[in-house]
Design a protein around this motif. Sequence first.
Motif, mmCIF file in Angstrom:
data_model
loop_
_atom_site.group_PDB
_atom_site.id
_atom_site.type_symbol
_atom_site.label_atom_id
_atom_site.label_comp_id
_atom_site.label_asym_id
_atom_site.label_seq_id
_atom_site.Cartn_x
_atom_site.Cartn_y
_atom_site.Cartn_z
ATOM 1 N N ASN A 13 -21.249 11.863 -53.246
ATOM 2 C CA ASN A 13 -20.333 11.187 -54.174
ATOM 3 C C ASN A 13 -19.287 10.346 -53.435
ATOM 4 N N GLY A 14 -19.315 10.370 -52.094
ATOM 5 C CA GLY A 14 -18.234 9.757 -51.316
ATOM 6 C C GLY A 14 -18.589 8.401 -50.743
ATOM 7 N N LYS A 15 -17.544 7.658 -50.423
ATOM 8 C CA LYS A 15 -17.714 6.340 -49.810
ATOM 9 C C LYS A 15 -17.134 6.374 -48.392
ATOM 10 N N VAL A 16 -17.835 5.715 -47.488
ATOM 11 C CA VAL A 16 -17.448 5.691 -46.079
ATOM 12 C C VAL A 16 -17.313 4.242 -45.651
ATOM 13 N N PHE A 17 -16.215 3.925 -44.944
ATOM 14 C CA PHE A 17 -16.049 2.580 -44.372
ATOM 15 C C PHE A 17 -15.789 2.719 -42.888
ATOM 16 N N TYR A 18 -16.589 2.049 -42.079
ATOM 17 C CA TYR A 18 -16.315 1.969 -40.642
ATOM 18 C C TYR A 18 -15.658 0.622 -40.367
ATOM 19 N N PHE A 19 -14.518 0.665 -39.658
ATOM 20 C CA PHE A 19 -13.792 -0.573 -39.326
ATOM 21 C C PHE A 19 -13.478 -0.558 -37.841
ATOM 22 N N ARG A 20 -13.940 -1.565 -37.134
ATOM 23 C CA ARG A 20 -13.974 -1.563 -35.676
ATOM 24 C C ARG A 20 -12.640 -1.667 -34.923
ATOM 25 N N PRO A 21 -11.721 -2.590 -35.302
ATOM 26 C CA PRO A 21 -10.585 -2.847 -34.411
ATOM 27 C C PRO A 21 -9.665 -1.645 -34.251
ATOM 28 N N GLY A 22 -8.878 -1.651 -33.141
ATOM 29 C CA GLY A 22 -7.871 -0.608 -32.986
ATOM 30 C C GLY A 22 -7.914 0.135 -31.677
ATOM 31 N N HIS A 23 -8.215 -0.595 -30.562
ATOM 32 C CA HIS A 23 -8.123 0.048 -29.250
ATOM 33 C C HIS A 23 -6.663 0.417 -28.982
ATOM 34 N N GLU A 24 -6.465 1.581 -28.375
ATOM 35 C CA GLU A 24 -5.123 2.189 -28.305
ATOM 36 C C GLU A 24 -4.070 1.399 -27.528
ATOM 37 N N THR A 25 -4.507 0.495 -26.621
ATOM 38 C CA THR A 25 -3.504 -0.227 -25.819
ATOM 39 C C THR A 25 -3.105 -1.570 -26.436
ATOM 40 N N TYR A 26 -3.675 -1.900 -27.597
ATOM 41 C CA TYR A 26 -3.345 -3.170 -28.261
ATOM 42 C C TYR A 26 -2.626 -2.890 -29.584
ATOM 43 N N PRO A 27 -1.739 -3.821 -29.992
ATOM 44 C CA PRO A 27 -0.936 -3.563 -31.209
ATOM 45 C C PRO A 27 -1.671 -3.868 -32.513
ATOM 46 N N THR A 28 -2.979 -3.618 -32.522
ATOM 47 C CA THR A 28 -3.832 -4.029 -33.646
ATOM 48 C C THR A 28 -3.376 -3.464 -34.986
ATOM 49 N N TYR A 29 -2.921 -2.203 -35.010
ATOM 50 C CA TYR A 29 -2.531 -1.618 -36.301
ATOM 51 C C TYR A 29 -1.137 -2.064 -36.760
ATOM 52 N N HIS A 30 -0.475 -2.908 -35.946
ATOM 53 C CA HIS A 30 0.756 -3.557 -36.417
ATOM 54 C C HIS A 30 0.438 -4.918 -37.047
ATOM 55 N N ASN A 31 -0.810 -5.378 -36.901
ATOM 56 C CA ASN A 31 -1.224 -6.678 -37.433
ATOM 57 C C ASN A 31 -1.333 -6.597 -38.966
ATOM 58 N N LYS A 32 -0.649 -7.518 -39.665
ATOM 59 C CA LYS A 32 -0.573 -7.453 -41.134
ATOM 60 C C LYS A 32 -1.941 -7.612 -41.798
ATOM 61 N N GLU A 33 -2.808 -8.447 -41.210
ATOM 62 C CA GLU A 33 -4.140 -8.647 -41.796
ATOM 63 C C GLU A 33 -4.989 -7.380 -41.663
ATOM 64 N N ILE A 34 -4.878 -6.758 -40.496
ATOM 65 C CA ILE A 34 -5.628 -5.512 -40.274
ATOM 66 C C ILE A 34 -5.109 -4.434 -41.237
ATOM 67 N N GLN A 35 -3.794 -4.407 -41.425
ATOM 68 C CA GLN A 35 -3.203 -3.452 -42.378
ATOM 69 C C GLN A 35 -3.733 -3.703 -43.787
ATOM 70 N N LYS A 36 -3.865 -4.988 -44.138
ATOM 71 C CA LYS A 36 -4.372 -5.346 -45.464
ATOM 72 C C LYS A 36 -5.794 -4.803 -45.667
ATOM 73 N N VAL A 37 -6.622 -4.959 -44.637
ATOM 74 C CA VAL A 37 -8.007 -4.463 -44.733
ATOM 75 C C VAL A 37 -8.010 -2.944 -44.939
ATOM 76 N N ILE A 38 -7.164 -2.245 -44.175
ATOM 77 C CA ILE A 38 -7.146 -0.772 -44.288
ATOM 78 C C ILE A 38 -6.629 -0.350 -45.669
ATOM 79 N N ARG A 39 -5.592 -1.047 -46.161
ATOM 80 C CA ARG A 39 -5.111 -0.781 -47.538
ATOM 81 C C ARG A 39 -6.214 -1.008 -48.559
ATOM 82 N N ASN A 40 -6.913 -2.152 -48.431
ATOM 83 C CA ASN A 40 -8.008 -2.458 -49.360
ATOM 84 C C ASN A 40 -9.101 -1.396 -49.278
#
Length: 239
Positions: free
Chosen positions: A185-212
């Motif tokens: 019954n569940g949905k799974v999404f794999y999303f690639r970006p987010g290596h720990e030494t880069y500020p990827t999760y501070h990026n507003k577009e990346i945040q938008k994708v995760i929110r969506n």
Amino acid sequence: MMNVTVWNENRHEKTNPEVQAVYPEGIHGALSNFLKENHSVQTATLDQEDHGLSDELLNSTDVLIWWGHVAHEEVSDHIVEKVKNRVLDGMGLIVLHSGHFSKIFKTLMGTGCDLKWREADEKERLWVVDPSHPITKDIGEYIELEKEEMYGEHFDIPAPDELVFLSWFEGGEVFRSGCTYKRGNGKVFYFRPGHETYPTYHNKEIQKVIRNAVQWAAPVNRARPVYGNAKPLEAIGSN
Ligand code: ZN
């Protein structure tokens, strides 16, 4: 408003000053900070009891986000089994970046989930290849990340139900970087970006994708299908 749980291995943050500088509150802190605007967010980390995933928390979680890298093997099998069962019950699961090698993702995929990689500060361009998909809401033709780790094909996953993003890297490789699956019954999404030494999760577009993706992965309120031996609904042979 959903109950979102952000699970993070939280090991690089303890040992690597470079990662601490990018994510002073941990990757789980960075993810929960922007998700908190719309949802009730809990965080859980590997070194907590039961990796922070008590039955009570798991059972009340609508969508679980998973980031892990160096300690996948330390995640206990019985917790993985519980998470898997919650996904089959309808809990959404978003697996980020190096979570491709987590026990939970490999279990749900059934394949090796291996890939090519390189840390060379290269540009990544994530192209939207499914513009009708709700996970791409308010995203342009592509998202550009100035510096990221490269992940390249072949990515050893089952063919995604939907391919949402396709990444290009400066060094020439491509990668299926946004993939959806249904499991039970569940949905799974794999999303690639987010290596720990880069500020990827501070990026507003990346945040938008995760929110969506959190919206998309929300559970549908229904019981698991009924399996096994079944009585006929009509009297067989009477009409
Ligand atoms: Zn990485």
